[in-house]
Design a protein around this motif. Structure first.
Motif, PDB file in Angstrom:
ATOM      1  N   SER A 437       0.845  -1.196   0.000  1.00  3.36           N
ATOM      2  CA  SER A 437       0.000   0.000   0.000  1.00  3.36           C
ATOM      3  C   SER A 437       0.879   1.244   0.000  1.00  3.36           C
ATOM      4  O   SER A 437       1.992   1.240   0.517  1.00  3.36           O
ATOM      5  N   GLU A 438       0.344   2.319  -0.563  1.00  3.49           N
ATOM      6  CA  GLU A 438       1.108   3.564  -0.639  1.00  3.49           C
ATOM      7  C   GLU A 438       0.891   4.456   0.580  1.00  3.49           C
ATOM      8  O   GLU A 438       1.805   5.156   1.016  1.00  3.49           O
ATOM      9  N   ASP A 463      12.735   4.629   8.370  1.00  2.08           N
ATOM     10  CA  ASP A 463      13.484   3.786   7.441  1.00  2.08           C
ATOM     11  C   ASP A 463      12.579   3.211   6.348  1.00  2.08           C
ATOM     12  O   ASP A 463      12.944   3.197   5.166  1.00  2.08           O
ATOM     13  N   LEU A 464      11.389   2.751   6.735  1.00  2.00           N
ATOM     14  CA  LEU A 464      10.458   2.174   5.755  1.00  2.00           C
ATOM     15  C   LEU A 464       9.994   3.221   4.751  1.00  2.00           C
ATOM     16  O   LEU A 464       9.857   2.923   3.559  1.00  2.00           O
ATOM     17  N   ALA A 465       9.759   4.438   5.223  1.00  2.00           N
ATOM     18  CA  ALA A 465       9.342   5.510   4.313  1.00  2.00           C
ATOM     19  C   ALA A 465      10.415   5.786   3.276  1.00  2.00           C
ATOM     20  O   ALA A 465      10.117   5.992   2.083  1.00  2.00           O
ATOM     21  N   ALA A 466      11.683   5.775   3.701  1.00  2.00           N
ATOM     22  CA  ALA A 466      12.782   6.023   2.765  1.00  2.00           C
ATOM     23  C   ALA A 466      12.959   4.872   1.789  1.00  2.00           C
ATOM     24  O   ALA A 466      13.220   5.080   0.599  1.00  2.00           O
ATOM     25  N   ARG A 467      12.794   3.626   2.280  1.00  2.00           N
ATOM     26  CA  ARG A 467      13.021   2.455   1.418  1.00  2.00           C
ATOM     27  C   ARG A 467      11.893   2.231   0.416  1.00  2.00           C
ATOM     28  O   ARG A 467      12.142   1.876  -0.740  1.00  2.00           O
ATOM     29  N   PHE A 468      10.660   2.424   0.865  1.00  2.00           N
ATOM     30  CA  PHE A 468       9.513   2.062   0.030  1.00  2.00           C
ATOM     31  C   PHE A 468       8.701   3.250  -0.466  1.00  2.00           C
ATOM     32  O   PHE A 468       7.670   3.071  -1.120  1.00  2.00           O
ATOM     33  N   GLY A 469       9.158   4.466  -0.162  1.00  2.00           N
ATOM     34  CA  GLY A 469       8.434   5.641  -0.628  1.00  2.00           C
ATOM     35  C   GLY A 469       7.041   5.749  -0.036  1.00  2.00           C
ATOM     36  O   GLY A 469       6.090   6.170  -0.718  1.00  2.00           O
ATOM     37  N   LEU A 470       6.898   5.397   1.243  1.00  2.00           N
ATOM     38  CA  LEU A 470       5.579   5.385   1.877  1.00  2.00           C
ATOM     39  C   LEU A 470       5.105   6.790   2.221  1.00  2.00           C
ATOM     40  O   LEU A 470       5.900   7.703   2.452  1.00  2.00           O
ATOM     41  N   THR A 471       3.802   6.944   2.283  1.00  2.00           N
ATOM     42  CA  THR A 471       3.158   8.182   2.703  1.00  2.00           C
ATOM     43  C   THR A 471       2.429   7.904   4.012  1.00  2.00           C
ATOM     44  O   THR A 471       1.714   6.908   4.133  1.00  2.00           O
TER      45      THR A 471
END
Length: 532
Positions: A437-438, A463-471
């Protein structure tokens, strides 16, 4: 002379050591802060004082209260002391109150149990006076009200009223502010401080949050793994601390994840003029039902890769707005778009749009079915996919999700009770990530965690936001957490967005009086306390 003396207290349950040589004292009119993470033994110390321990418990040492040795006292003596001389305030007021009884009856019950000759009329009169002392005046909060008719902070005041109805010499408050928003938390702490001052009673304040006690406690005891590892003056402990664990707690309390600012990108979530009404009970038999507007003409945009904070007191409409965004509640006006497509297709949420967002809840244990393994729990979002992965692809997705949050593939065969609170929240995040999911909605996702675990989860989210481009849409009453993890902040009051802007701008230069009051209520550590 000390009111309560705990001297070399050790406790075992089923021969398993829980407490080892715990010593501390509480003076009349003194506030003793007892700090530690989950499992440190702070609550078991309090239960030992009251002798409210599980079967097969064995205590040694001494607990002396007002001349009584509580470890050797008879049950009759203990029953007369509990509630009469020692009051207890529990963490969750809704579970501490009986939902079938009025607030007046519950406070009066405390009085009549210990003073059986007191008439019901007199007990209710004293209950009203006690509730008035706890800032619940009878004119606004009649004795006939039930717990569900009150807010969280008001219910906690009722629990405090029950605990002080007989003016005890000692009050034990176990995490009394953990689930409350910042302004209500500040009000409850001010109330406790005032009651200590007025009645001259001792207060044992148990919490995992150092910032809560730093401004209120006279003495602080730091507990770890059943032992008191350090003790000091509440005003100076941050300067005199010696133990590495104490230093680690102070550092974690002020932890700031290493986040890079996100440049503006394309919109992911667009909320346009959203209105959500609830139907209220009729006042008269034939009168039209009333409407309560929980969300009132709310509009904002959340860009891809951005972290947006949504803050406000309990009842401001945060949760109602979140339910609408997730497609769980239909709105009466406006629209909600994900990647330009409406969340609702007619009267039902569009599954193709809905699978672009997932949610992480506050209580990592309550949000899981304890009968299912981790493998089944984290694959629940697969129902949103047209073709859920099977066989080797399904196993690979599970392993990747667990590894991404710092767990191992072997954890998928375990049950949720086998994990700590922080590990459970990692599993909740893995469940949100598994269908890629985004948008991740974080609803008070770290509010119930210890400070060191909270710091780890915030680092993980960064870290997850940087790795997966999460919002992220980060909903919280803990403004210090919001400040550390978000790019922009929305401030919500009475269903409206009353202020918005870059996070630092909102915290450094708030414009609205309501925002200023929220920020002023944030419990803070003494200057320099996090430099260790």
């Amino acid at each position: 002379m000390s009111l309560l003396i705990i001297d070399k207290l050790s406790l075992s349950i089923d021969t398993k050591p829980i407490l080892q040589n715990v010593s501390m004292a509480v003076e009349p009119g003194q506030i003793r802060g007892v700090i530690g993470e989950s499992g440190s033994g702070k609550s078991m110390t309090a239960f030992s004082v009251l002798q409210l321990l599980p079967d097969r418990s064995t205590c040694s040492g001494r607990i002396t209260f007002a001349g009584h040795d509580l470890l050797t006292a008879t049950e009759e003596t203990l029953c007369s002391i509990r509630g009469n001389d020692i009051g207890m305030v529990f963490q969750e007021p809704m579970t501490a109150l009986n939902p079938l009884h009025t607030i007046g009856a519950q406070v009066a019950e405390t009085i009549r149990i210990h003073e059986p000759k007191t008439s019901r009329r007199e007990a209710m009169r004293r209950a009203a006076a006690t509730l008035e002392r706890c800032e619940l005046p009878n004119a606004r909060f009649p004795l006939s009200r039930y717990p569900h008719e009150l807010s969280g902070g008001q219910r906690q005041r009722v629990v405090i009223a029950m605990a002080i109805a007989l003016q005890p010499k000692l009050l034990i408050a176990d995490e009394p502010t953990t689930a409350l928003d910042v302004t209500t938390q500040a009000e409850i702490l001010d109330l406790l401080r005032r009651l200590v001052s007025e009645d001259g009673m001792g207060l044992m304040l148990i919490t995992h949050d150092l910032a809560v006690v730093s401004g209120i406690a006279d003495r602080i005891s730091i507990m770890r793994q059943g032992e008191v590892v350090e003790e000091g003056d509440g005003a100076t402990l941050h300067r005199t601390m010696q133990h590495p664990y104490t230093k680690a707690l102070f550092a974690a309390s002020g932890h700031q994840p290493d986040r890079a600012p996100q440049p503006p990108t394309a919109p992911l979530l667009q909320v346009k003029n959203v209105v959500r009404d609830y139907t209220m009970p009729r006042k008269t038999l034939f009168g039209a039902p009333r409407k309560f507007r929980a969300v009132d003409d709310v509009s904002f945009t959340l860009n891809k890769g951005e972290s947006l904070g949504l803050v406000g007191e309990s009842g401001c409409g945060k949760s109602t707005l979140t339910r609408a965004i997730l497609g769980l509640d239909k709105t009466q006006g406006g629209e909600i778009l994900i990647d330009g497509k409406p969340v609702f297709a007619g009267n039902t949420p569009d599954r193709a749009v809905r699978r672009k967002m997932q949610v992480v809840f506050q209580d990592p244990y309550g949000s899981f079915n304890p009968r299912h393994t981790v493998e089944r729990l984290i694959t629940e979002p697969f129902h949103l996919l047209d073709t859920p992965p099977k066989g080797a692809d399904r196993a690979k997705a599970i392993d990747e999700a667990l590894l991404s949050v710092g767990l191992t593939p072997a954890d998928k065969s375990k049950y949720i009770h086998e994990f700590s609170g922080g590990q459970r929240q990692r599993i909740a995040i893995a469940r949100a990530l598994i269908i890629k999911s985004e948008l991740i909605v974080l609803d008070e996702a770290v509010s119930a965690l210890d400070v060191s675990i909270r710091a780890q989860i915030l680092d993980l989210l960064t870290d997850l936001a940087a790795r997966f481009g999460l919002t992220y849409l980060f909903i919280s009453h803990d403004l210090s957490v919001v400040r550390s993890i978000t790019d922009r902040v929305l401030v919500m009051q009475a269903g409206k967005i009353v202020e918005r802007g870059p996070t630092e701008q909102i915290f450094v230069n708030p414009q609205r009086a309501y925002t200023k009051s929220l920020i002023a209520a944030i419990p803070t550590l003494p200057e320099g306390a996090t430099d260790a």
